[in-house]
Design an enzyme around this catalytic site. Sequence first.
Site, mmCIF file in Angstrom:
data_model
loop_
_atom_site.group_PDB
_atom_site.id
_atom_site.type_symbol
_atom_site.label_atom_id
_atom_site.label_comp_id
_atom_site.label_asym_id
_atom_site.label_seq_id
_atom_site.Cartn_x
_atom_site.Cartn_y
_atom_site.Cartn_z
ATOM 1 N N GLY A 1 0.745 5.084 -21.273
ATOM 2 C CA GLY A 1 1.193 5.250 -19.935
ATOM 3 C C GLY A 1 -0.117 5.251 -19.074
ATOM 4 O O GLY A 1 -0.087 6.652 -18.401
ATOM 5 N N TYR A 2 -0.795 4.471 -18.570
ATOM 6 C CA TYR A 2 -1.762 4.373 -17.766
ATOM 7 C C TYR A 2 -1.594 3.926 -16.222
ATOM 8 O O TYR A 2 -1.299 4.470 -15.484
ATOM 9 C CB TYR A 2 -3.140 3.823 -18.044
ATOM 10 N N GLU B 1 -10.283 0.837 -26.639
ATOM 11 C CA GLU B 1 -9.214 -0.036 -25.942
ATOM 12 C C GLU B 1 -10.054 -1.589 -25.883
ATOM 13 O O GLU B 1 -9.822 -2.492 -26.249
ATOM 14 C CB GLU B 1 -8.441 0.170 -24.960
HETATM 15 C C1 LIG Z 1 -0.923 -8.059 -21.551
HETATM 16 C C2 LIG Z 1 -1.407 -6.570 -20.609
HETATM 17 C C3 LIG Z 1 -0.848 -5.631 -21.357
HETATM 18 C C4 LIG Z 1 -1.097 -4.509 -20.699
HETATM 19 N N1 LIG Z 1 -0.677 -3.316 -21.295
HETATM 20 C C5 LIG Z 1 -0.858 -1.862 -20.669
HETATM 21 C C6 LIG Z 1 -0.346 -0.894 -21.157
HETATM 22 O O1 LIG Z 1 0.411 -0.698 -22.481
HETATM 23 N N2 LIG Z 1 -0.366 0.459 -20.627
HETATM 24 C C7 LIG Z 1 -0.543 0.297 -19.305
HETATM 25 O O2 LIG Z 1 -0.973 1.562 -18.701
HETATM 26 N N3 LIG Z 1 -1.268 -0.665 -18.598
HETATM 27 C C8 LIG Z 1 -1.064 -2.022 -19.215
HETATM 28 N N4 LIG Z 1 -1.629 -3.304 -18.517
HETATM 29 C C9 LIG Z 1 -2.017 -3.074 -17.138
HETATM 30 C C10 LIG Z 1 -3.459 -3.370 -16.845
HETATM 31 O O3 LIG Z 1 -4.233 -2.168 -17.299
HETATM 32 C C11 LIG Z 1 -3.413 -3.625 -15.462
HETATM 33 O O4 LIG Z 1 -2.871 -5.001 -15.249
HETATM 34 C C12 LIG Z 1 -4.946 -3.920 -15.178
HETATM 35 O O5 LIG Z 1 -5.791 -2.444 -15.082
HETATM 36 C C13 LIG Z 1 -4.971 -4.339 -13.562
HETATM 37 O O6 LIG Z 1 -4.579 -3.913 -12.724
HETATM 38 P P1 LIG Z 1 -3.483 -4.349 -11.483
HETATM 39 O O7 LIG Z 1 -2.398 -5.123 -12.534
HETATM 40 O O8 LIG Z 1 -2.546 -3.271 -10.698
HETATM 41 O O9 LIG Z 1 -4.273 -5.430 -10.925
HETATM 42 P P2 LIG Z 1 -5.115 -5.009 -9.423
HETATM 43 O O10 LIG Z 1 -5.626 -3.740 -9.837
HETATM 44 O O11 LIG Z 1 -4.155 -4.873 -8.371
HETATM 45 O O12 LIG Z 1 -5.876 -6.153 -9.175
HETATM 46 C C14 LIG Z 1 -5.709 -7.580 -8.791
HETATM 47 C C15 LIG Z 1 -6.805 -8.301 -8.879
HETATM 48 O O13 LIG Z 1 -7.674 -7.703 -7.767
HETATM 49 C C16 LIG Z 1 -8.944 -7.478 -8.353
HETATM 50 N N5 LIG Z 1 -9.719 -6.429 -8.070
HETATM 51 C C17 LIG Z 1 -9.007 -5.167 -8.000
HETATM 52 N N6 LIG Z 1 -10.122 -4.140 -7.561
HETATM 53 C C18 LIG Z 1 -11.233 -5.206 -7.699
HETATM 54 C C19 LIG Z 1 -12.694 -4.710 -7.417
HETATM 55 N N7 LIG Z 1 -12.928 -3.320 -6.956
HETATM 56 N N8 LIG Z 1 -13.637 -5.516 -7.378
HETATM 57 C C20 LIG Z 1 -13.195 -6.864 -7.828
HETATM 58 N N9 LIG Z 1 -12.054 -7.191 -8.115
HETATM 59 C C21 LIG Z 1 -11.086 -6.135 -8.090
HETATM 60 C C22 LIG Z 1 -8.494 -7.614 -9.831
HETATM 61 O O14 LIG Z 1 -9.523 -7.954 -10.587
HETATM 62 C C23 LIG Z 1 -7.385 -8.543 -10.114
HETATM 63 O O15 LIG Z 1 -7.815 -9.919 -9.914
HETATM 64 C C24 LIG Z 1 -1.585 -4.559 -19.317
HETATM 65 C C25 LIG Z 1 -1.754 -5.635 -18.652
HETATM 66 C C26 LIG Z 1 -1.669 -6.814 -19.137
HETATM 67 C C27 LIG Z 1 -1.995 -8.007 -18.621
#
Ligand SMILES: Cc1cc2nc3c(=O)[nH]c(=O)nc-3n(C[C@H](O)[C@H](O)[C@H](O)COP(=O)(O)OP(=O)(O)OC[C@H]3O[C@@H](n4cnc5c(N)ncnc54)[C@H](O)[C@@H]3O)c2cc1C
Length: 381
Positions: free
Chosen positions: A131-132, A247
């Site tokens: 739950g992150y 991870e």
């Molecule tokens: C298959 C899968 C499994 C997952 N499982 C889990 C899980 O079990 N538990 C959990 O907690 N999370 C999980 N996640 C979530 C994952 O950790 C997040 O999707 C990820 O950290 C990106 O966050 P976001 O989706 O909010 O995208 P955002 O942070 O909104 O990013 C959107 C876009 O903007 C870009 N971006 C954002 N900030 C910057 C920056 N400073 N510089 C350059 N580019 C930037 C990103 O690279 C991306 O392309 C999972 C995701 C996937 C795809």
Amino acid sequence: MSEIETFRTETRAWLEENCPPEMRQPLTEDDLCWGGRNWTFQSNAQRQWFEAMAERGWTVPDWPKDYGGGGLTSDETRILKQEMSRIGARPPLTSFGISMLGPALLKFGTEQQKRHYLPQIARGEIRWCQGYSEPGAGSDLAGLQTRAEDRGDHWLVNGQKVWTSYADKADWIFCLVRTSTESKQGGISFLLFDMETPGVSTRPILLISGYSPFCETFFDDVKVPKAQIVGEVNRGWDVAKYLLGHEREMISGMGLGSGGSLGAATMPQDPMLRAEIARFDVDALAFSAMSERFAAMWKAGEAHPASPSMMKYAGTELNKRRNELMMAAGGSDSLEWDSDRSRNGAAPRDWLRSKGNSIEGGTSEIQLNIVAKHILQLPGA
Ligand SMILES: Cc1cc2nc3c(=O)[nH]c(=O)nc-3n(C[C@H](O)[C@H](O)[C@H](O)COP(=O)(O)OP(=O)(O)OC[C@H]3O[C@@H](n4cnc5c(N)ncnc54)[C@H](O)[C@@H]3O)c2cc1C
């Protein structure tokens, strides 16, 4: 014969005897053994393989024996992995407990927590979820808003997580919560709790691959006993970052697929595609060598703290390339979605699933930012 050679010979013989032929087939996401309270083995072979490995502590070969592990040295662990890979043995147990929570508990857990949780993870008794992420906190994870209030003998948790993989199947969650608003990173704590606690609910989200392993996870006045915090109050960010390193290392391993190489079975006639595959195989071998070197440096405490980001970026880009090539090599057959012949569309579903590799555990852009700032010392990333 040296001790380590004897270990290899004995391990090889033991694996030959104990790894059923069915557990030496290439695996898809559907074939994984996740364990947990409600786990049903998919076959006798899967059960037999899991039980044989668990009995030796070889679901977590390098954890100490006292905590349910195999107590192997890093050389022995490497040999076990090589010997498993030689016969194409599947992992006996896949679990976020093994690849994420366990290492964090080994470093930050109290002795009581280690003795309680680690053997359960090793025996596959509890299935964990992570739950992150939250709707407003993904790349900017420290912006998370799920809060835990101190209510004397317990924490009261309220908020929402998103993209929680397998939350609807998990028994427990390791969860980042806000315990103070005074500092962004310095107000986060790391809690463990049972998904059956009143107030926890999940709602699945459908994925591009047609599967639905993701959930939105809601916490509504969830009571969590005080002892279920890992590390100190407001110091959970240290635990979270350490866990993310593990991870990212685990996700980078996807780049190696089943041994990395695409293999002769899929070798097409087209010379351009053959050249692409050869180039991929060379890169996969180089990545494999780099992974081994990195793992050894990590164990010896010599790796740069940002190196999991480098590995994660390289490994996930490689895995996406591997899936692209598998699709190209399979021609129109690769597009089969629902049939026995295609194992229910294993190839296209894996290909679509691989798109998420460069997002989960922190996106490629974020990994490149970390490498730029902490390894290359570039300004302003
Ligand atoms: C298959 C899968 C499994 C997952 N499982 C889990 C899980 O079990 N538990 C959990 O907690 N999370 C999980 N996640 C979530 C994952 O950790 C997040 O999707 C990820 O950290 C990106 O966050 P976001 O989706 O909010 O995208 P955002 O942070 O909104 O990013 C959107 C876009 O903007 C870009 N971006 C954002 N900030 C910057 C920056 N400073 N510089 C350059 N580019 C930037 C990103 O690279 C991306 O392309 C999972 C995701 C996937 C795809």
